[in-house]
Motif scaffolding. Structure first.
Motif, PDB file in Angstrom:
ATOM      1  N   LEU A 255       0.812  -1.220   0.000  1.00 41.93           N
ATOM      2  CA  LEU A 255       0.000   0.000   0.000  1.00 41.93           C
ATOM      3  C   LEU A 255       0.843   1.265   0.000  1.00 41.93           C
ATOM      4  CD1 LEU A 255      -2.749  -1.051   2.574  1.00 41.93           C
ATOM      5  CD2 LEU A 255      -3.021  -0.875   0.099  1.00 41.93           C
ATOM      6  N   ALA A 256       2.101   1.144   0.425  1.00 42.04           N
ATOM      7  CA  ALA A 256       2.988   2.308   0.428  1.00 42.04           C
ATOM      8  C   ALA A 256       3.568   2.607  -0.948  1.00 42.04           C
ATOM      9  CB  ALA A 256       4.121   2.096   1.429  1.00 42.04           C
ATOM     10  N   LEU A 257       3.467   1.664  -1.881  1.00 39.45           N
ATOM     11  CA  LEU A 257       4.073   1.855  -3.202  1.00 39.45           C
ATOM     12  C   LEU A 257       3.564   3.112  -3.911  1.00 39.45           C
ATOM     13  CD1 LEU A 257       5.849   1.013  -5.572  1.00 39.45           C
ATOM     14  CD2 LEU A 257       4.054  -0.601  -6.268  1.00 39.45           C
ATOM     15  N   PRO A 258       2.244   3.382  -3.964  1.00 39.48           N
ATOM     16  CA  PRO A 258       1.804   4.598  -4.659  1.00 39.48           C
ATOM     17  C   PRO A 258       2.345   5.886  -4.045  1.00 39.48           C
ATOM     18  CG  PRO A 258      -0.049   3.113  -4.317  1.00 39.48           C
ATOM     19  CD  PRO A 258       1.094   2.575  -3.516  1.00 39.48           C
ATOM     20  N   LEU A 259       2.752   5.839  -2.786  1.00 48.35           N
ATOM     21  CA  LEU A 259       3.206   7.045  -2.097  1.00 48.35           C
ATOM     22  C   LEU A 259       4.686   7.304  -2.308  1.00 48.35           C
ATOM     23  CD1 LEU A 259       1.407   6.310   1.292  1.00 48.35           C
ATOM     24  CD2 LEU A 259       0.484   7.454  -0.713  1.00 48.35           C
ATOM     25  N   SER A 260       5.362   6.433  -3.050  1.00 48.45           N
ATOM     26  CA  SER A 260       6.807   6.567  -3.201  1.00 48.45           C
ATOM     27  C   SER A 260       7.192   7.666  -4.178  1.00 48.45           C
ATOM     28  CB  SER A 260       7.419   5.239  -3.660  1.00 48.45           C
ATOM     29  OG  SER A 260       6.941   4.872  -4.936  1.00 48.45           O
ATOM     30  N   GLU A 261       6.232   8.180  -4.940  1.00 49.37           N
ATOM     31  CA  GLU A 261       6.532   9.290  -5.854  1.00 49.37           C
ATOM     32  C   GLU A 261       6.537  10.589  -5.075  1.00 49.37           C
ATOM     33  OE1 GLU A 261       4.934  11.393  -9.994  1.00 49.37           O
ATOM     34  OE2 GLU A 261       3.852   9.709  -9.122  1.00 49.37           O
ATOM     35  N   THR A 262       7.616  11.346  -5.179  1.00 56.40           N
ATOM     36  CA  THR A 262       7.726  12.617  -4.469  1.00 56.40           C
ATOM     37  C   THR A 262       8.100  13.723  -5.440  1.00 56.40           C
ATOM     38  OG1 THR A 262      10.045  12.160  -3.955  1.00 56.40           O
ATOM     39  CG2 THR A 262       8.424  11.522  -2.298  1.00 56.40           C
ATOM     40  N   VAL A 263       7.493  14.890  -5.237  1.00 54.18           N
ATOM     41  CA  VAL A 263       7.805  16.034  -6.106  1.00 54.18           C
ATOM     42  C   VAL A 263       8.076  17.294  -5.303  1.00 54.18           C
ATOM     43  CG1 VAL A 263       6.444  15.158  -8.036  1.00 54.18           C
ATOM     44  CG2 VAL A 263       5.368  16.669  -6.367  1.00 54.18           C
ATOM     45  N   THR A 264       7.869  17.242  -3.993  1.00 54.04           N
ATOM     46  CA  THR A 264       7.892  18.472  -3.209  1.00 54.04           C
ATOM     47  C   THR A 264       9.134  18.658  -2.349  1.00 54.04           C
ATOM     48  OG1 THR A 264       6.684  17.388  -1.411  1.00 54.04           O
ATOM     49  CG2 THR A 264       5.381  18.517  -3.082  1.00 54.04           C
ATOM     50  N   ALA A 265       9.945  17.635  -2.190  1.00 54.48           N
ATOM     51  CA  ALA A 265      11.081  17.743  -1.271  1.00 54.48           C
ATOM     52  C   ALA A 265      12.149  18.686  -1.825  1.00 54.48           C
ATOM     53  CB  ALA A 265      11.678  16.363  -1.016  1.00 54.48           C
ATOM     54  N   GLY A 266      12.672  19.544  -0.955  1.00 53.42           N
ATOM     55  CA  GLY A 266      13.755  20.442  -1.336  1.00 53.42           C
ATOM     56  C   GLY A 266      15.090  19.730  -1.347  1.00 53.42           C
ATOM     57  N   ALA A 267      16.133  20.439  -1.819  1.00 51.69           N
ATOM     58  CA  ALA A 267      17.457  19.823  -1.965  1.00 51.69           C
ATOM     59  C   ALA A 267      17.997  19.351  -0.623  1.00 51.69           C
ATOM     60  CB  ALA A 267      18.416  20.827  -2.612  1.00 51.69           C
ATOM     61  N   ARG A 268      17.826  20.136   0.441  1.00 53.02           N
ATOM     62  CA  ARG A 268      18.352  19.745   1.749  1.00 53.02           C
ATOM     63  C   ARG A 268      17.661  18.488   2.261  1.00 53.02           C
ATOM     64  NH1 ARG A 268      16.993  20.014   6.869  1.00 53.02           N
ATOM     65  NH2 ARG A 268      15.031  21.068   6.387  1.00 53.02           N
ATOM     66  N   VAL A 269      16.331  18.429   2.081  1.00 52.25           N
ATOM     67  CA  VAL A 269      15.575  17.257   2.534  1.00 52.25           C
ATOM     68  C   VAL A 269      15.995  16.019   1.748  1.00 52.25           C
ATOM     69  CG1 VAL A 269      13.269  16.246   2.701  1.00 52.25           C
ATOM     70  CG2 VAL A 269      13.631  18.639   3.328  1.00 52.25           C
ATOM     71  N   ARG A 270      16.202  16.174   0.442  1.00 55.27           N
ATOM     72  CA  ARG A 270      16.624  15.040  -0.385  1.00 55.27           C
ATOM     73  C   ARG A 270      18.005  14.540   0.031  1.00 55.27           C
ATOM     74  NH1 ARG A 270      14.613  18.110  -4.702  1.00 55.27           N
ATOM     75  NH2 ARG A 270      16.733  18.494  -5.455  1.00 55.27           N
ATOM     76  N   ARG A 271      18.928  15.473   0.313  1.00 52.18           N
ATOM     77  CA  ARG A 271      20.275  15.067   0.747  1.00 52.18           C
ATOM     78  C   ARG A 271      20.202  14.304   2.066  1.00 52.18           C
ATOM     79  NH1 ARG A 271      21.849  20.190  -0.981  1.00 52.18           N
ATOM     80  NH2 ARG A 271      21.752  20.992   1.159  1.00 52.18           N
ATOM     81  N   GLN A 272      19.382  14.807   2.984  1.00 52.89           N
ATOM     82  CA  GLN A 272      19.227  14.141   4.277  1.00 52.89           C
ATOM     83  C   GLN A 272      18.618  12.753   4.100  1.00 52.89           C
ATOM     84  OE1 GLN A 272      16.281  15.597   7.328  1.00 52.89           O
ATOM     85  NE2 GLN A 272      18.152  16.153   8.436  1.00 52.89           N
ATOM     86  N   ARG A 273      17.604  12.658   3.228  1.00 53.79           N
ATOM     87  CA  ARG A 273      16.964  11.360   2.954  1.00 53.79           C
ATOM     88  C   ARG A 273      17.970  10.387   2.347  1.00 53.79           C
ATOM     89  NH1 ARG A 273      13.493  11.869  -2.099  1.00 53.79           N
ATOM     90  NH2 ARG A 273      15.613  11.773  -2.911  1.00 53.79           N
ATOM     91  N   ASP A 274      18.749  10.849   1.372  1.00 53.65           N
ATOM     92  CA  ASP A 274      19.725   9.963   0.713  1.00 53.65           C
ATOM     93  C   ASP A 274      20.796   9.501   1.692  1.00 53.65           C
ATOM     94  OD1 ASP A 274      18.332  10.270  -1.608  1.00 53.65           O
ATOM     95  OD2 ASP A 274      19.785  11.596  -2.584  1.00 53.65           O
ATOM     96  N   THR A 275      21.278  10.410   2.535  1.00 52.67           N
ATOM     97  CA  THR A 275      22.299  10.034   3.511  1.00 52.67           C
ATOM     98  C   THR A 275      21.764   9.000   4.489  1.00 52.67           C
ATOM     99  OG1 THR A 275      23.313  12.233   3.346  1.00 52.67           O
ATOM    100  CG2 THR A 275      23.878  10.913   5.275  1.00 52.67           C
ATOM    101  N   SER A 276      20.535   9.211   4.940  1.00 50.20           N
ATOM    102  CA  SER A 276      19.925   8.260   5.866  1.00 50.20           C
ATOM    103  C   SER A 276      19.798   6.882   5.227  1.00 50.20           C
ATOM    104  CB  SER A 276      18.552   8.771   6.304  1.00 50.20           C
ATOM    105  OG  SER A 276      17.892   7.815   7.096  1.00 50.20           O
ATOM    106  N   MET A 277      19.330   6.833   3.974  1.00 50.48           N
ATOM    107  CA  MET A 277      19.146   5.544   3.309  1.00 50.48           C
ATOM    108  C   MET A 277      20.485   4.874   3.008  1.00 50.48           C
ATOM    109  SD  MET A 277      15.938   6.292   0.755  1.00 50.48           S
ATOM    110  CE  MET A 277      15.826   4.581   0.244  1.00 50.48           C
ATOM    111  N   ALA A 278      21.481   5.656   2.574  1.00 46.06           N
ATOM    112  CA  ALA A 278      22.799   5.076   2.282  1.00 46.06           C
ATOM    113  C   ALA A 278      23.417   4.492   3.550  1.00 46.06           C
ATOM    114  CB  ALA A 278      23.711   6.135   1.670  1.00 46.06           C
ATOM    115  N   ARG A 279      23.243   5.180   4.662  1.00 50.88           N
ATOM    116  CA  ARG A 279      23.785   4.662   5.929  1.00 50.88           C
ATOM    117  C   ARG A 279      23.056   3.391   6.357  1.00 50.88           C
ATOM    118  NH1 ARG A 279      25.980   8.885  10.343  1.00 50.88           N
ATOM    119  NH2 ARG A 279      27.785   9.589   9.135  1.00 50.88           N
ATOM    120  N   ARG A 280      21.767   3.371   6.184  1.00 55.13           N
ATOM    121  CA  ARG A 280      21.016   2.163   6.534  1.00 55.13           C
ATOM    122  C   ARG A 280      21.449   0.981   5.663  1.00 55.13           C
ATOM    123  NH1 ARG A 280      16.286   2.568   9.595  1.00 55.13           N
ATOM    124  NH2 ARG A 280      15.833   4.680  10.319  1.00 55.13           N
TER     125      ARG A 280
END
Length: 401
Positions: A255-280
Motif C-alpha cells: 500500500l505504500a508503493l503509490p506514495l513513493s513518488e515525491t515532487v515536493t522535497a527540497g534539496a536539503r531534505v533530499r540530501r538528508q533522505r539519501d544520507t539516511s538511506m545510504a547509511r542504513r
C-alpha cells in the motif's frame, strides 16, 4: 473516467497487477538480490550500472526510460492502464487574498484546483459543506465563501480553535467542531443535507467518510484519497464486492508503493533522505555479517541527529540498539561507500517497481468508486491537478442516484 468504465478498468488493472506481482512486491531496499533478476539478467545489469543521479532523473516518469525488455512493454501497459482524464473544470468565483493568508502556497493551489472540479449535475448545488479532517478549515472556507453553511470536523483541538478564529475573522458562516472521525459518535455529524469533502484525508479516515456519508444518504461527496497504508489493520481490506473477490491481497508495504513518488522535497531534505538511506544500507551489509544471516533486519526511525555521527559511531550505536555483537574494527570508509553504491542500485532497481505505482493507486481508487456505486451513487473519477502540484491528484466525485 465514466461510470460505465470503472468495472472494466478495475478488472484490467487487477489482471495486470496479479500477473506481475513478482516484479513489484519485493522491495530492492530489503533484498540484496531480487527474484526477478535471474529472469531478466540484461535489465538487471543495465539498472545496476546506472548512477544515483540517473535514478533520480527518472524517478517521476520511469515509463519514459529506454531500458532493456521487458521494461518498455510493461511501461506501455502501465501507461495505457493508468490513463485517466482531468475532471471538467469550472471557473471559480474570485475571493479576497485574505482567504489564503496562513495557507502554504502549494496547499492553496491544491485547494483551488480541488474546488474547481466540484461540478455536480443531477441535483441541487451543495448548500452545506462538511470539511472532513479539516485542519484549520481552509478548504471548507474556500467552498463556503459565498454564504453557504460550513461544518469543519477536526481531531486536533488547537487546529479547531485556530480555524474558528480564521472563519470569524473572514466572516465565514462556519462551525468548527472537535471530533474524532473514527469514533462511534462521528455518524451523528452527517446528514443528508451535508456535502462532505476531503482533500488528502489518510487511509482509514477517508474510508470512514465514504461509509458514514453513504449511510447518511449525503447527496454529494468529493474525496481525494491519500496514504492508503495508514490503516489500523495489517493488510488491506477491500471495500467493493469486486475488490473482495480479487486474488490480490495487499500488505502495508504494498500500500505504500503509490506514495513513493515525491515532487515536493527540497534539496536539503533530499540530501538528508539519501544520507539516511545510504547509511542504513551500509549498516545492512554489516548486520548480515554480524548475525551470519543474509536477511534484512528492520531498524527503527532514528532522529536526524544520528546523521551527524561519524559513520563508525552510527553503525556501532545502531548495532547496540538492535542487540547485535559489537562490530569491532572495520574498513568504515569502504563500508560507507558500499552503502552509497547500494543506494544507487536500489533506486535504479526501484524504477521497474515504480511502473506499477500508478496502476496500484488506480486499483485502490476504483475499489472505492465501485463501493460507492454499490451504495447507489453515480461516481466519476479523474485528475484534479497536475502531478507536479501533488502526485495524489485523483479525485472521486459521487452523486446519489
Amino acid at each position: 473516467m465514466h461510470p460505465t468504465d470503472l468495472l472494466p478498468r478495475f478488472h484490467a488493472l487487477d489482471a495486470f497487477l496479479l500477473a506481475h506481482q513478482h516484479l513489484w512486491r519485493p522491495r530492492p531496499f530489503t533484498h540484496r538480490q531480487l527474484p526477478w533478476e535471474t529472469l531478466h539478467p540484461a535489465l538487471s545489469t543495465w539498472l545496476r550500472n546506472r548512477t544515483l543521479e540517473q535514478a533520480e532523473a527518472a524517478h517521476n516518469h520511469p515509463e519514459d526510460l529506454d531500458a532493456p525488455e521487458p521494461f518498455a512493454r510493461l511501461a506501455q501497459q502501465s501507461r495505457t492502464l493508468s490513463q485517466i482524464d482531468p475532471l471538467p473544470h469550472a471557473a471559480l468565483t474570485h475571493v479576497s487574498p485574505r482567504m489564503s493568508v496562513d495557507v502554504p502556497g502549494r496547499k492553496w493551489q491544491q485547494i483551488e484546483a480541488f474546488a474547481s472540479r466540484l461540478t455536480f449535475h443531477h441535483s441541487p448545488s451543495p448548500s452545506h459543506w462538511l470539511d472532513w479532517c479539516s485542519g484549520k478549515g481552509h478548504l471548507g472556507r474556500r467552498l463556503a465563501h459565498d454564504g453557504q453553511a460550513l461544518t469543519c470536523l477536526e481531531y486536533d483541538p488547537h487546529l479547531v480553535e485556530a480555524g474558528r478564529k480564521l472563519s470569524d475573522k473572514l466572516g465565514i458562516n462556519a462551525q468548527h467542531l472537535h471530533q474524532d472521525v473514527m469514533a462511534q459518535d462521528a455518524a451523528t455529524r452527517l446528514t443528508a443535507q451535508h456535502t462532505p469533502v476531503a482533500l488528502h484525508a489518510c487511509g482509514d479516515l477517508h474510508v470512514r467518510l465514504m461509509q458514514l456519508a453513504s449511510d447518511a444518504h449525503c447527496q454529494h461527496m468529493a474525496i481525494a484519497p491519500c496514504c492508503y497504508n495508514r490503516i489500523a489493520s495489517d493488510h488491506y481490506q477491500p471495500l467493493s464486492a469486486n475488490g473482495q473477490a480479487s486474488e490480490l491481497h495487499l500488505s502495508l508495504d504494498d500500500l505504500a508503493l503509490p506514495l513513493s513518488e515525491t515532487v515536493t522535497a527540497g534539496a536539503r531534505v533530499r540530501r538528508q533522505r539519501d544520507t539516511s538511506m545510504a547509511r542504513r544500507l551500509g549498516f545492512d551489509i554489516l548486520q548480515r555479517q554480524l548475525r551470519g544471516i543474509d536477511d534484512y533486519l528492520p531498524t527503527p526511525s532514528l532522529p536526524s541527529a544520528w546523521l551527524d555521527k561519524p559513520f563508525a559511531d552510527y553503525c556501532t550505536d545502531l548495532a547496540e540498539l538492535k542487540h547485535l555483537p559489537p562490530p569491532g574494527p572495520q574498513d568504515w570508509p569502504a563500508l560507507e561507500a558500499a552503502g552509497w553504491q547500494r543506494l544507487a542500485q536500489v533506486r535504479n532497481l526501484e524504477l521497474l517497481r515504480n511502473l506499477f505505482r500508478r496502476p496500484l493507486e488506480l486499483w485502490l481508487i476504483l475499489d472505492r468508486a465501485l463501493y460507492l456505486q454499490q451504495r447507489d451513487y453515480t461516481v466519476l473519477i479523474g485528475i484534479f491537478c497536475d502531478s507536479l502540484l501533488t502526485p495524489r491528484n485523483l479525485l472521486i466525485l459521487a452523486e446519489r442516484n
